[in-house]
Design an enzyme around this catalytic site. Structure first.
Site, PDB file in Angstrom:
ATOM      1  N   ALA A 240      97.950 -15.732   6.099  1.00  0.00           N
ATOM      2  CA  ALA A 240      98.651 -16.899   6.008  1.00  0.00           C
ATOM      3  C   ALA A 240      99.876 -17.023   4.876  1.00  0.00           C
ATOM      4  O   ALA A 240     101.326 -17.813   5.023  1.00  0.00           O
ATOM      5  CB  ALA A 240      98.634 -18.454   6.400  1.00  0.00           C
TER       6      ALA A 240
ATOM      7  N   SER B  10      93.571 -19.875   2.809  1.00  0.00           N
ATOM      8  CA  SER B  10      94.606 -19.594   3.693  1.00  0.00           C
ATOM      9  C   SER B  10      93.869 -19.340   5.487  1.00  0.00           C
ATOM     10  O   SER B  10      92.999 -18.298   5.570  1.00  0.00           O
ATOM     11  CB  SER B  10      95.588 -18.543   3.238  1.00  0.00           C
ATOM     12  N   ASP B  11      94.339 -19.196   6.753  1.00  0.00           N
ATOM     13  CA  ASP B  11      94.872 -18.830   7.435  1.00  0.00           C
ATOM     14  C   ASP B  11      94.563 -17.076   7.357  1.00  0.00           C
ATOM     15  O   ASP B  11      95.305 -16.915   6.637  1.00  0.00           O
ATOM     16  CB  ASP B  11      95.153 -19.636   8.936  1.00  0.00           C
ATOM     17  N   TRP B  12      93.987 -16.678   8.223  1.00  0.00           N
ATOM     18  CA  TRP B  12      93.841 -15.367   7.384  1.00  0.00           C
ATOM     19  C   TRP B  12      96.283 -14.545   7.683  1.00  0.00           C
ATOM     20  O   TRP B  12      96.311 -14.677   9.494  1.00  0.00           O
ATOM     21  CB  TRP B  12      92.833 -14.487   8.766  1.00  0.00           C
TER      22      TRP B  12
END
Length: 793
Positions: free
Chosen positions: A225, A221-223
């Site tokens: 997200a 995941s993006d941080w």
């Protein structure tokens, strides 16, 4: 490998498996000692490898921005850059670099435009494949991001992109498909939603990513997200940063309650273990990195920066002779942007600004002409002394009440403390340095940070304020915190001790982010400085004006409001051009800007954000020691009003419809019929060219490329397709393939271009399809300069 992974998975209980699908730190994947799985640090990586911490004591090589690298149209150069990235990763004990950023330039207002490669999916896909292959050849994982349609920053955490499947397949998914085809071991999914579903849970993770394309790596995941516990049943494999609050104990309970299938967790762990084998973290040793000395790294970055520079206009003034007397103007000549803001930020060990680079090879006199920003700068190391050691730098103390936990000597005025173990323990910090004025006048002395701040000069408290965030994006908060200052009249050589105390704004739920010791040197009044620059230009053979954007205009975390250069930069260029016909404008921005003076100056050179060797590379290009090798990876408009696709702001219901479909970038420009300032693919060198003798056999085209000038050069031969009578909605023309050649003066070479099958296909409800009939092949040196054509049945 699958049998080994199956055996290891069987040894893990549910608690261990759930631990592995969430990170163990801000930039660290979890390990499991019982099966020999090491923890795996990762690092942001689009423009250099920062490592787990932001620390100037462990500097990083600052590479040209993504748009700059794409402007080279050079797969081989990306191969060399990939080797350097892998070497940096290994030096910093990093198993994966979070890059490249392969979202598209849908709108020139996009805040991370500089970080992405191009407006075109084919050019982006080729650069992405070259980057991934090169980095992973050395056992370090690349991580193409952000899957998918994360093409602007406004409401980026919650925006819902509405796009039809053909648009997604032909444009936004295509670079990821190429990256997977190149063997990517990791993909990062995005913050935004697509067609109503947040990307960390979106069906696009299953199809086409893990199904049709056969991606067998890890989706991270993006941080921050990951939005739900139940969403763990979907395609995201690791939630970052970790341990992530929505996974961990809540996920363990959800699996035990049958709300999330344990089989879904098992599949994530299999992918994590496979990834660990590839990077040498599972009972193995990471691959030895390629050897790069500091000198070799500098040479490569310098070469890449020069190859990326696009000579958009030249009346013959360039290149400059060795004794040309130069008036160097523009605030960005002395304090340029080497990189874009946000997660692409690294801390280089050294930089060369245009003033330094040009002064080394030409007789140069400099004055800024305009004050580009009222922002203070981090105190330069040459002006500050650590009172504890008596050496250049500052003293940083970590405090618990009045108790000193740790004292460090630091070598930068801007300190990022996010994730720093000492900062986590402390409730306050003190940054102290003895400032020596290098000129007489009114100095601005202050700080930047968020929390309770106190500024003392020579032991006297002169400013106390609680500073709260001005925006909501944590990246903007980290990299562009609010500033406060006082003024002091200082004599040349006078010293004062400055102490800044910061207690982080923990009551607002904010961790320790950073602290900056900031100063502003005395400067002439704006009109006086402007007049001095114009007069200097009048008296010199050539005027070089360096213009550009600022961190407050172009960065991750927000989109641009317009395409104007800030301050009086356009006015300065116009005034200088009026008194010196040999005016060269160097544009230091990561994305297009309006240039109302472009037809009134002798030359326009676009340098992007070129990395730490900016000044040296610029000197090489302006003097002809190197050719400006870049070709535009994105269209530059005459005016923002002309841009056919501009919107970045979601509607009231938070949707961002991509109503233009497949027509973005040069495709949209061609459809609109409006001429830009400079078209996609455009770029001049220091020689001239002639293309002839186009021949086509099957899907292979050959062209004779003749260098008709008097010096060697590199030309990028571009192939476009069109189908004017198509029954399908198509672009007027679209890039199919490209190649580059270096040819000696007066010599010819044959360019061979292989046209991929995908270039002829369009997406339909039943999959990829080729419309029967004839396509037209166009060969040339930009989307608008295409002298050769042929039919392909």
């Amino acid at each position: 490998m699958n049998e080994v992974i199956g055996d290891l998975l069987a040894k893990l209980d549910l608690e261990a498996k759930v631990r592995l699908v969430s990170g163990s730190g801000v930039f660290r994947f979890a390990g499991e000692e019982s099966i020999g799985l090491a923890e795996m640090p990762v690092s942001d990586g689009p423009s250099g490898v920062r490592g787990e911490l932001w620390d100037e004591r462990d500097p990083s090589v600052s590479l040209p921005s993504g748009t700059a690298l794409a402007a080279t149209w050079d797969r081989e150069l990306l191969g060399e850059i990939g080797g350097l990235i892998a070497a940096e990763a290994r030096r910093k004990n990093v198993y994966a670099v979070l890059g490249p950023t392969i979202n598209l330039h849908r709108s020139p207002l996009g805040g991370r435009h500089f970080e992405c490669f191009s407006e075109d999916p084919v050019l982006t896909g080729e650069m992405a494949a070259a980057y991934v292959s090169a980095v992973q050849a050395h056992g370090v994982s690349a991580c193409p991001k952000h899957y998918v349609a994360n093409d602007s920053e406004t409401e980026r955490f919650t925006a819902d992109v509405i796009a039809d499947e053909r648009t997604l397949r032909e444009l936004y998914l295509y670079p990821f498909e190429r990256a997977v085809g190149a063997g990517a071991w990791m993909i990062m999914d995005a913050y935004n939603s697509v067609n109503g579903v947040t990307m960390t849970e979106n069906p696009l993770l299953a199809e086409p990513l893990k199904g049709e394309w056969g991606f067998d790596g890890v989706v991270v995941s993006d941080w921050t997200a990951v939005r739900s516990t139940a969403g763990a049943a979907a395609g995201t494999d690791i939630a970052m940063p970790g341990p992530w609050e929505l996974w961990g104990a809540p996920l363990l309970a959800a699996v035990r309650a049958g709300e999330v299938p344990e089989a879904a967790i098992d599949e994530k762990v299999r992918r994590i273990l496979r990834f660990a084998v590839r990077v040498g973290a599972l009972n193995g040793t990471p691959t030895a990195p390629p050897a790069f000395t500091d000198e070799a790294a500098q040479r490569l970055v310098r070469e890449a920066a020069a190859k990326a520079m696009v000579l958009a206009r030249n009346d013959g003034t360039l290149p400059l002779g060795p004794s040309t007397r130069v008036a160097l103007l523009g605030a960005a000549a002395a304090e340029p942007r080497f990189m874009g803001g946000g997660s692409a930020t690294v801390i280089p060990g050294h930089t060369t600004a245009p003033l330094e680079g040009l002064s080394a090879v030409l007789p140069v006199e400099y004055t800024p002409g305009v004050h580009l920003s009222d922002h203070l700068i981090p105190v330069p190391l040459t002006l500050v002394t650590d009172p504890e050691t008596g050496t250049p730098g500052l003293s940083l103390r970590y405090l618990d009440g009045d108790r000193v936990l740790e004292t460090e000597h630091r070598a930068a005025g801007n300190l990022m403390l996010f994730g720093n173990p000492n900062a986590v323990r402390a409730d306050a910090f003190e940054l102290t340095g003895r400032l020596r004025a290098d000129m007489a006048g009114e100095w601005r002395i202050g700080f930047a940070g968020v929390g309770e701040l106190r500024l003392a000069i020579d032991g006297e408290t002169v400013l106390t304020e609680t500073v709260l965030p001005e925006g909501s994006d944590p990246v903007e908060l980290l990299l562009n915190p609010p500033q406060r200052f006082v003024t002091r009249e200082l004599a040349d050589g006078q010293e004062v001790e400055v102490r800044i105390r910061l207690a982080p704004a923990t009551a607002q739920g904010l961790p320790a982010m950073g602290i900056t010791y900031a100063v502003g040197r005395p400067r002439r009044a704006a009109d006086e400085e402007f007049a001095a620059a114009v007069e200097l230009a009048r008296t010199r053979e050539v005027a070089v004006v360096v213009v550009g954007t600022t961190e407050q205009i172009e960065s991750e975390g927000f989109d641009r409001k317009n395409l104007e250069l800030p301050g009086r930069q356009n006015e300065l260029v116009a005034a200088v051009a009026a008194v010196n016909p040999r005016t060269i404008v160097v544009v230091n921005s990561g994305a297009p800007v309006e240039m109302p003076w472009r037809d009134d100056v002798a030359a326009v050179l676009l340098t992007w954000f070129p990395g730490q060797e900016f000044g040296a590379a610029l000197a090489d290009v302006l003097t002809g020691a190197a050719e400006p090798g870049g070709r535009l990876p994105t269209t530059w408009p005459k005016a923002m009003a002309d841009v056919p696709v501009l919107d970045t702001k979601p509607a009231a219901d938070n949707t961002l419809p991509y109503t233009e479909g497949i027509h973005i970038g040069y495709r949209a420009w061609l459809k609109s019929g409006v001429a830009p300032a400079y078209p996609f693919g455009h770029g001049l060198g220091y020689t001239t060219w002639e293309l002839s003798d186009l021949a086509v056999s099957g899907r292979t085209a050959t062209v004779t490329v003749r260098n008709t000038g008097d010096r060697p050069g590199r030309q990028v031969v571009q192939a476009y397709l069109s189908r004017p009578d198509s029954a399908v909605d198509r672009p007027v023309r679209w890039l199919a393939a490209f190649t580059a050649l270096i040819v000696a003066p007066g010599e010819s070479a044959t360019a061979t271009i292989e046209l991929p099958a995908r270039a002829f296909e369009n997406w339909t409800e039943t999959g990829w399809s080729v419309e029967p009939g004839t396509f037209t092949l166009h060969i040339g040196t930009s989307v608008e300069d295409l002298p050769l054509t042929a039919d392909i049945a």
